[in-house]
Motif scaffolding. Structure first.
Motif, PDB file in Angstrom:
ATOM      1  N   TYR A 136       0.877  -1.152  -0.041  1.00 16.54           N
ATOM      2  CA  TYR A 136      -0.014   0.046   0.069  1.00 16.54           C
ATOM      3  C   TYR A 136       0.886   1.169   0.182  1.00 16.54           C
ATOM      4  O   TYR A 136       1.689   1.518   0.780  1.00 16.54           O
ATOM      5  N   LYS A 137       0.501   2.204  -0.813  1.00 18.05           N
ATOM      6  CA  LYS A 137       1.323   3.305  -1.097  1.00 18.05           C
ATOM      7  C   LYS A 137       0.864   4.515   0.082  1.00 18.05           C
ATOM      8  O   LYS A 137      -0.113   4.677   0.081  1.00 18.05           O
ATOM      9  N   ILE A 138       1.962   4.751   0.921  1.00 17.42           N
ATOM     10  CA  ILE A 138       1.375   5.491   1.975  1.00 17.42           C
ATOM     11  C   ILE A 138       1.122   6.986   1.565  1.00 17.42           C
ATOM     12  O   ILE A 138       1.817   7.555   0.312  1.00 17.42           O
ATOM     13  N   PRO A 139       0.092   7.818   1.970  1.00 18.20           N
ATOM     14  CA  PRO A 139      -0.415   8.989   1.287  1.00 18.20           C
ATOM     15  C   PRO A 139       0.624   9.925   1.788  1.00 18.20           C
ATOM     16  O   PRO A 139       1.167  10.104   2.789  1.00 18.20           O
ATOM     17  N   SER A 140       0.589  10.918   0.751  1.00 18.67           N
ATOM     18  CA  SER A 140       1.415  12.162   1.118  1.00 18.67           C
ATOM     19  C   SER A 140       1.001  13.002   2.555  1.00 18.67           C
ATOM     20  O   SER A 140       2.044  13.393   3.159  1.00 18.67           O
ATOM     21  N   CYS A 141      -0.011  12.730   2.785  1.00 19.53           N
ATOM     22  CA  CYS A 141      -0.661  13.406   4.005  1.00 19.53           C
ATOM     23  C   CYS A 141       0.153  13.182   5.330  1.00 19.53           C
ATOM     24  O   CYS A 141       0.501  13.922   6.213  1.00 19.53           O
ATOM     25  N   LEU A 142       0.464  11.811   5.355  1.00 22.52           N
ATOM     26  CA  LEU A 142       1.160  11.274   6.605  1.00 22.52           C
ATOM     27  C   LEU A 142       2.644  11.875   6.539  1.00 22.52           C
ATOM     28  O   LEU A 142       3.065  11.971   7.891  1.00 22.52           O
ATOM     29  N   PHE A 143       3.334  12.080   5.493  1.00 24.81           N
ATOM     30  CA  PHE A 143       4.604  12.777   5.843  1.00 24.81           C
ATOM     31  C   PHE A 143       4.745  14.181   6.191  1.00 24.81           C
ATOM     32  O   PHE A 143       5.768  14.779   6.430  1.00 24.81           O
ATOM     33  N   SER A 162       8.236  15.892  -2.741  1.00 23.67           N
ATOM     34  CA  SER A 162       9.314  16.620  -2.638  1.00 23.67           C
ATOM     35  C   SER A 162       9.493  17.557  -1.561  1.00 23.67           C
ATOM     36  O   SER A 162      10.668  17.840  -1.323  1.00 23.67           O
ATOM     37  N   THR A 163       8.418  17.733  -0.987  1.00 27.14           N
ATOM     38  CA  THR A 163       8.217  18.830   0.093  1.00 27.14           C
ATOM     39  C   THR A 163       8.497  18.158   1.518  1.00 27.14           C
ATOM     40  O   THR A 163       8.534  18.858   2.629  1.00 27.14           O
ATOM     41  N   PHE A 164       8.794  16.883   1.381  1.00 29.86           N
ATOM     42  CA  PHE A 164       8.962  16.165   2.770  1.00 29.86           C
ATOM     43  C   PHE A 164      10.297  16.800   3.446  1.00 29.86           C
ATOM     44  O   PHE A 164      11.382  16.643   2.822  1.00 29.86           O
ATOM     45  N   GLN A 165      10.134  17.040   4.842  1.00 28.29           N
ATOM     46  CA  GLN A 165      11.262  17.527   5.446  1.00 28.29           C
ATOM     47  C   GLN A 165      11.611  16.866   6.755  1.00 28.29           C
ATOM     48  O   GLN A 165      12.273  17.348   7.511  1.00 28.29           O
ATOM     49  N   GLY A 166      11.161  15.634   6.832  1.00 28.54           N
ATOM     50  CA  GLY A 166      11.480  14.685   7.757  1.00 28.54           C
ATOM     51  C   GLY A 166      10.520  14.692   8.794  1.00 28.54           C
ATOM     52  O   GLY A 166       9.576  15.330   8.973  1.00 28.54           O
ATOM     53  N   PHE A 167      10.546  13.918   9.721  1.00 23.14           N
ATOM     54  CA  PHE A 167       9.757  13.508  11.079  1.00 23.14           C
ATOM     55  C   PHE A 167      10.451  14.294  12.302  1.00 23.14           C
ATOM     56  O   PHE A 167      11.302  13.626  12.860  1.00 23.14           O
TER      57      PHE A 167
END
Length: 426
Positions: A136-143, A162-167
């Protein structure tokens, strides 16, 4: 004049219902120990209990969250989807933990909706286990969920935007049966500055494990990979690594390379527990194997090794670890049975055993041996150089190895109180 008969008063007319009189924190404690299905059913007990379940901070949707009256997987799936929708719609409090792990659930688009809802509610723990179907592809909102402290994914595909900046607040990451690209993996780990626990099992899409995590304390990995390196991992204290790939065919390419053993321990100065599983000792034996590590593992107290006793380089690597661990107290050695009949490198000489210092071992377990000379020499060495040894347990690969027991009884022991326990295999 006729007197009317007086009806006895009901107890409920004078005493309130005991369940309704329970303090709120007691009710919360009771509900927290119930499966979600049972917690929802408590709403019929009294008006005070009616919506108490709707404030539960931990929501777990698993095989216990609904009764199975039908064997039709479609019916089971639809009922589960309705239950999750119903609970999330009526839930009124904070959601600290959301866990979805149902054996009959495949990756459905509804998970995207729930994930978006949970990120808006600042969920702290998110656990998703897809037991059937494709990953299952994790949705972008979770990132984009910066409230996450614990993330656990099973059978998922991670492709952050591409906007993911980590947790920034993530402390625990558990990825099993996952797919992600090499750059995604490296960026994910390095973008979690608070990460303390990392578990990786059965992954694909990347083969080089570059671990850059300054606060990492626990690392558990099992899978197929080509290389592993650590950077800024000086807090790491518990390490378990299983390499599921026998890379014998790649030995010629790697022969003459720098020492994997030296490279591995550069950024692990404070490791306390180390488990070298499957073929990982073979990986560590690639390149030059020193007698001792430049910096001893002074904190290492437990060591577990799976090794091939017919490979002298693996024995040399194990001896290097023993020489470099002055405070080691517990040792477990498991023979790899699939290679025990194949001589890979010339036999390890006695001079290498003589160069070992006195060890502080107290408990030793040897498992899967068959009584070969390399195995007996290794056991004899442990007995001779362990003056504080209390117990050694030896378990053969099969029953009926009587000669092994005779040899064990003849070995000299540096410890007068050392007990040798011979466990017969079933």
């Amino acid at each position: 004049m006729r007197r009317e008969q007086v009806q006895p008063a009901c107890l409920s007319d004078f005493e309130p219902d005991r369940l309704s009189c329970l303090p709120g924190h007691v009710i919360d404690q009771i509900l927290s120990h119930l499966p979600l299905r049972e917690a929802v059913r408590t709403s019929v007990l009294s008006s005070k209990w009616r919506y108490k379940w709707a404030t539960l901070p931990n929501l777990v949707f698993d095989n216990q969250c609904h009764s199975v009256a039908s064997q039709d997987h479609s019916d089971i799936k639809n009922k589960l989807l309705r239950i999750i929708d119903h609970v999330l719609l009526l839930h009124a409090g904070a959601i600290n933990k959301f866990k979805l792990s149902h054996r009959d659930l495949i990756g459905v688009t509804d998970i995207d909706r729930w994930s978006l809802h949970l990120t808006r509610r600042s969920v702290k723990e998110f656990v998703l286990e897809i037991w059937k179907g494709q990953r299952y592809k994790i949705p972008s909102c979770l990132f984009a969920c910066q409230s996450l402290v614990h993330l656990e994914l099973f059978n998922c595909w991670l492709k952050p935007p591409s906007t993911f900046q980590g947790f920034k607040n993530l402390k625990s990451l558990d990825l099993q049966h996952v797919t992600l690209a090499q750059d995604v993996f490296e960026n994910l780990i390095s973008s979690c500055p608070m990460l303390e626990r990392l578990t990786l099992m059965n992954f694909d899409g990347f083969a080089n494990l570059n671990i850059d995590a300054p606060n990492l304390q626990f690392f558990d990995i099992g899978g197929k990979f080509e290389d592993i390196s650590f950077e800024n991992t000086f807090q790491l204290s518990v390490v378990s690594i299983g390499l599921y790939l026998n890379f014998e065919t790649n030995q010629n390419r790697l022969r003459g390379s720098s020492s994997n053993l030296l490279k591995f321990f550069v950024h692990l100065p404070h490791v306390r527990r180390l488990e070298v599983q499957s073929y990982f000792l073979k990986y560590l034996a690639i390149g030059a194997v020193p007698l001792k590590l430049p910096r001893p593992c002074i904190d290492l107290s437990y060591l577990s090794i799976r090794m091939n006793f017919n490979d002298s380089k693996e024995i040399s690597t194990a001896l290097c670890l023993l020489r470099s661990s002055p405070n080691l107290q517990e040792l477990e050695v498991l023979a790899r049975p699939d290679e025990q009949n194949v001589l890979i490198h010339p036999y390890c000489g006695e001079d290498e055993y003589c160069s070992c210092p006195i060890m502080q071992l107290r408990h030793v377990r040897i498992d899967g041996v068959s009584g070969t000379k390399p195995e007996l020499d290794f056991i004899s060495f442990l007995l001779l150089y362990s003056p504080v040894l209390e117990r050694m347990t030896v378990k053969p690969v099969s029953s009926g190895v009587t000669e092994l027991m005779k040899e064990l009884l003849r070995f000299r022991r540096a410890s007068g109180r050392a007990e040798i326990i011979y466990q017969e295999s079933p």
